[in-house]
Design a protein around this motif. Structure first.
Motif, mmCIF file in Angstrom:
data_model
loop_
_atom_site.group_PDB
_atom_site.id
_atom_site.type_symbol
_atom_site.label_atom_id
_atom_site.label_comp_id
_atom_site.label_asym_id
_atom_site.label_seq_id
_atom_site.Cartn_x
_atom_site.Cartn_y
_atom_site.Cartn_z
ATOM 1 N N LEU A 178 0.418 -1.369 -0.059
ATOM 2 C CA LEU A 178 -0.194 -0.235 -0.218
ATOM 3 C C LEU A 178 0.459 1.852 0.212
ATOM 4 N N ASN A 179 0.299 2.168 -0.651
ATOM 5 C CA ASN A 179 0.976 3.334 -0.575
ATOM 6 C C ASN A 179 0.747 4.132 0.903
ATOM 7 N N ALA A 180 1.559 5.931 1.420
ATOM 8 C CA ALA A 180 1.309 6.146 2.308
ATOM 9 C C ALA A 180 -0.880 6.439 3.032
ATOM 10 N N GLU A 181 -1.080 6.934 1.869
ATOM 11 C CA GLU A 181 -2.200 6.546 1.940
ATOM 12 C C GLU A 181 -3.291 5.343 2.485
ATOM 13 N N GLY A 182 -2.842 4.459 1.745
ATOM 14 C CA GLY A 182 -3.920 3.646 1.983
ATOM 15 C C GLY A 182 -3.021 2.554 3.588
ATOM 16 N N ILE A 183 -1.466 2.956 3.867
ATOM 17 C CA ILE A 183 -1.690 2.635 5.008
ATOM 18 C C ILE A 183 -2.325 3.305 6.525
ATOM 19 N N GLY A 184 -2.557 4.232 5.908
ATOM 20 C CA GLY A 184 -3.087 5.861 7.262
ATOM 21 C C GLY A 184 -4.408 4.876 7.381
ATOM 22 N N ALA A 185 -5.631 4.930 6.233
ATOM 23 C CA ALA A 185 -6.760 4.561 5.632
ATOM 24 C C ALA A 185 -6.745 3.058 6.771
ATOM 25 N N VAL A 186 -5.339 1.976 6.685
ATOM 26 C CA VAL A 186 -5.916 1.056 7.293
ATOM 27 C C VAL A 186 -6.626 1.705 8.774
ATOM 28 N N ARG A 187 -5.664 2.509 10.057
ATOM 29 C CA ARG A 187 -6.466 2.653 11.182
ATOM 30 C C ARG A 187 -7.261 3.671 11.128
#
Length: 556
Positions: free
Chosen positions: A104-113
């Motif tokens: 995942l990109n940075a936006e995706g990693i944050g979206a998980v949380r």
């Protein structure tokens, strides 16, 4: 690359395996869909996989009020606020150290949380769900935005079909699944299980990692292939793949020195680096080559394990040593086996009873060689463990699933009872555990007993009515019928007792016969499987012990 690329870091993805060939999925029949999922029909087309996931998840039967994308848009700002999404604290029901990124990109990693926090807000009943971060991270690959991913995960969590188990959401469900996996390993991966027992102080702790192998350590391309089939076939797929991982670990690492001080760490490292030794296709091929129990049989085994945990008050997460009890050296004394040997035996028994401590019920050294005293001390205990040491220093025994008082159902006649969880084993001169087999006794045809008391596994059913044509409705004799309040027709013939003798049907043609004076015994052995006999064909007993299972947790 397509409309489902918002959260994907394509520089980290192997785009060479992606095909842009236009594909559509038009089939709706389960069997055809199952075959396509196993074959990876949509695995190499990112857009097609996204569309298939949406279709499969939208067909999951859910609670009437299930949060959707609009709910997410309404609550996300209130819950997350202006905080940095990459550092958002996670709820206790997920393991903070296991939030996979899956390219995942940075936006995706944050979206998980962010999605995890919003799910915690909408599902207050979730108390333990370590697989959730992995599922969210994977589905973000195939979602147009966070709200769409949130809705898909909510549908999986809100599934209300009792026959379609998807993700564990309580510690009780998770822990019982770990026990069930241990039972399956004991049954289907005996070579790997033997290795685990040899190198691990707590084999149950190792098996409690099974979901982490899938939803934490397995690389993204592998878990995506597993998820393809999981969405079609359900929870049983996860057991299959975890068993296959353990089989491959044993095959690759057997005979090699451990790479760390912990077998748990070695298995995790092997799964992380599985691409070095096994392809996704080979992993699934191995998984589906295992002749596993039916879905119904696994559900019954899971029910039994949940019941055992509930009876012991284990419904919330606690320190592992309080859940899985080993045989305590300071409290154990046997004239036949050592603490190490008893722990080996304990690793073979069903997980729900491995929670208990051994309790000596009868020994010929103290209670004499009387069969009536053997019965009086053993009755009222279920299950029990029989240990025998011969005058030739041979050591063998049996795990007996059913109370000896059941023998009285046959009156004065030799009465057969027990379940397929019974097994016999040998410890000296070599360790060998024999798979169960029904006792075959020539007098059965002329006893005049009712047929249902002698039902074979193939004819054992969930009801006393006619045998159903659907094989999935049949109950495996491996399961203890007593735990499910099932009729006597589900019982099978593995134990027999009278005032004159005891007969225990073992595995691979093994059977053990003990005379009334408990001084002499003999074995029968079928050489079909070329196994070593249980012990001498005729033997004299030096010491005989019967052990029960003491629930120390409820005593505390």
């Amino acid at each position: 690359m397509d409309e489902y690329n918002r959260f994907v870091d394509w520089d980290k993805m192997d785009v060479t395996v992606q095909s842009q060939d236009a594909k559509e999925l038009t089939c709706t029949e389960f069997q055809e869909l199952k075959q396509l999922a196993r074959q990876g029909y949509w695995a190499k087309n990112h857009s097609l996989r996204a569309k298939v996931y949406h279709k499969l998840i939208s067909n999951i039967p859910c609670r009437t009020v299930t949060p959707d994308a609009n709910v997410y848009r309404d609550i996300v700002v209130k819950i997350v606020g202006k905080r940095n999404s990459s550092s958002l604290p996670l709820p206790e029901f997920v393991d903070n150290s296991l939030v996979p990124t899956y390219c995942l990109n940075a936006e995706g990693i944050g979206a998980v949380r962010k999605i995890i926090l919003c799910i915690a807000n909408q599902f207050p009943d979730i108390s333990f769900c370590p697989a959730l971060p992995s599922v969210i991270a994977l589905l973000l690959h195939y979602s147009k935005d966070e709200a769409e991913c949130f809705e898909q995960v909510c549908r999986i969590l809100a599934c209300n079909d009792p026959s379609k188990r998807l993700i564990d959401q309580t510690f009780l469900a998770f822990e019982s699944s770990c026990m069930t996996f241990g039972d399956l390993v004991n049954k289907y991966c005996q070579a790997a299980h033997k290795l685990m027992v040899a190198v691990s102080e707590d084999v149950l702790e190792v098996y409690s990692d099974w979901q982490r192998w899938l939803f934490g350590e397995l690389p993204m391309v592998y878990i995506a292939r597993v998820f393809d089939v999981f969405l079609v076939e359900g929870y049983k797929v996860l057991y299959r793949v975890a068993l296959a991982l353990l089989k491959f670990f044993h095959k690759v690492r057997a005979g090699q020195p451990m790479e760390s001080d912990s077998i748990q760490q070695d298995i995790r490292a092997f799964v992380r680096d599985i691409a070095k030794s096994v392809s996704p296709e080979r992993l699934l091929e191995k998984a589906f080559a295992i002749r596993l129990f039916s879905r119904k049989e696994i559900q019954l085994l899971q029910m039994a394990n949940e019941k055992a945990l509930q009876q012991k008050g284990i419904t919330v997460k606690q320190k592992r040593q309080n859940v899985h009890l080993a045989v305590h050296a300071e409290n154990f004394k046997s004239e036949i086996v050592s603490v190490k040997e008893m722990r080996d035996i304990w690793s073979w028994i069903p997980e729900r009873f491995a929670l208990c401590q051994p309790l000596l019920l009868f020994t010929t050294l103290e209670h004499g060689c009387s069969l009536s005293r053997f019965y009086s001390h053993s009755e009222g205990h279920e299950p029990t463990l029989l240990l025998i040491k011969t005058t030739a220093k041979e050591v063998c025994g049996a795990y007996l699933s059913t109370d000896w008082s059941e023998r009285r159902r046959g009156g004065n006649k030799l009465s057969f009872f027990g379940t397929g969880e019974c097994f016999v084993f040998r410890l000296q001169p070599e360790v060998e555990r024999y798979e169960w087999v029904i006792i075959k006794h020539p007098e059965l045809a002329t006893t005049g007993s009712e047929p249902e008391n002698h039902a074979s596994p193939a004819s054992s059913t969930l009801s006393s009515g006619s045998v159903p044509s659907d094989p999935s409705d049949r109950l495996s004799p491996f399961l203890s019928a007593r735990h499910f309040n099932l009729p006597s027709k589900t019982a099978s013939m593995f134990m027999a007792g009278s005032s004159e003798c005891i007969i225990i049907g073992g595995g691979d043609g093994q059977a053990l016969y003990l005379d009334a004076d408990l001084n002499h015994g003999r074995t029968s052995h079928c050489n079909t499987f070329n196994n070593q006999p249980l012990c001498s064909e005729s033997f004299q007993i030096s010491v005989l012990e019967v052990w029960g299972f003491r629930d120390t947790m409820n005593e505390a």
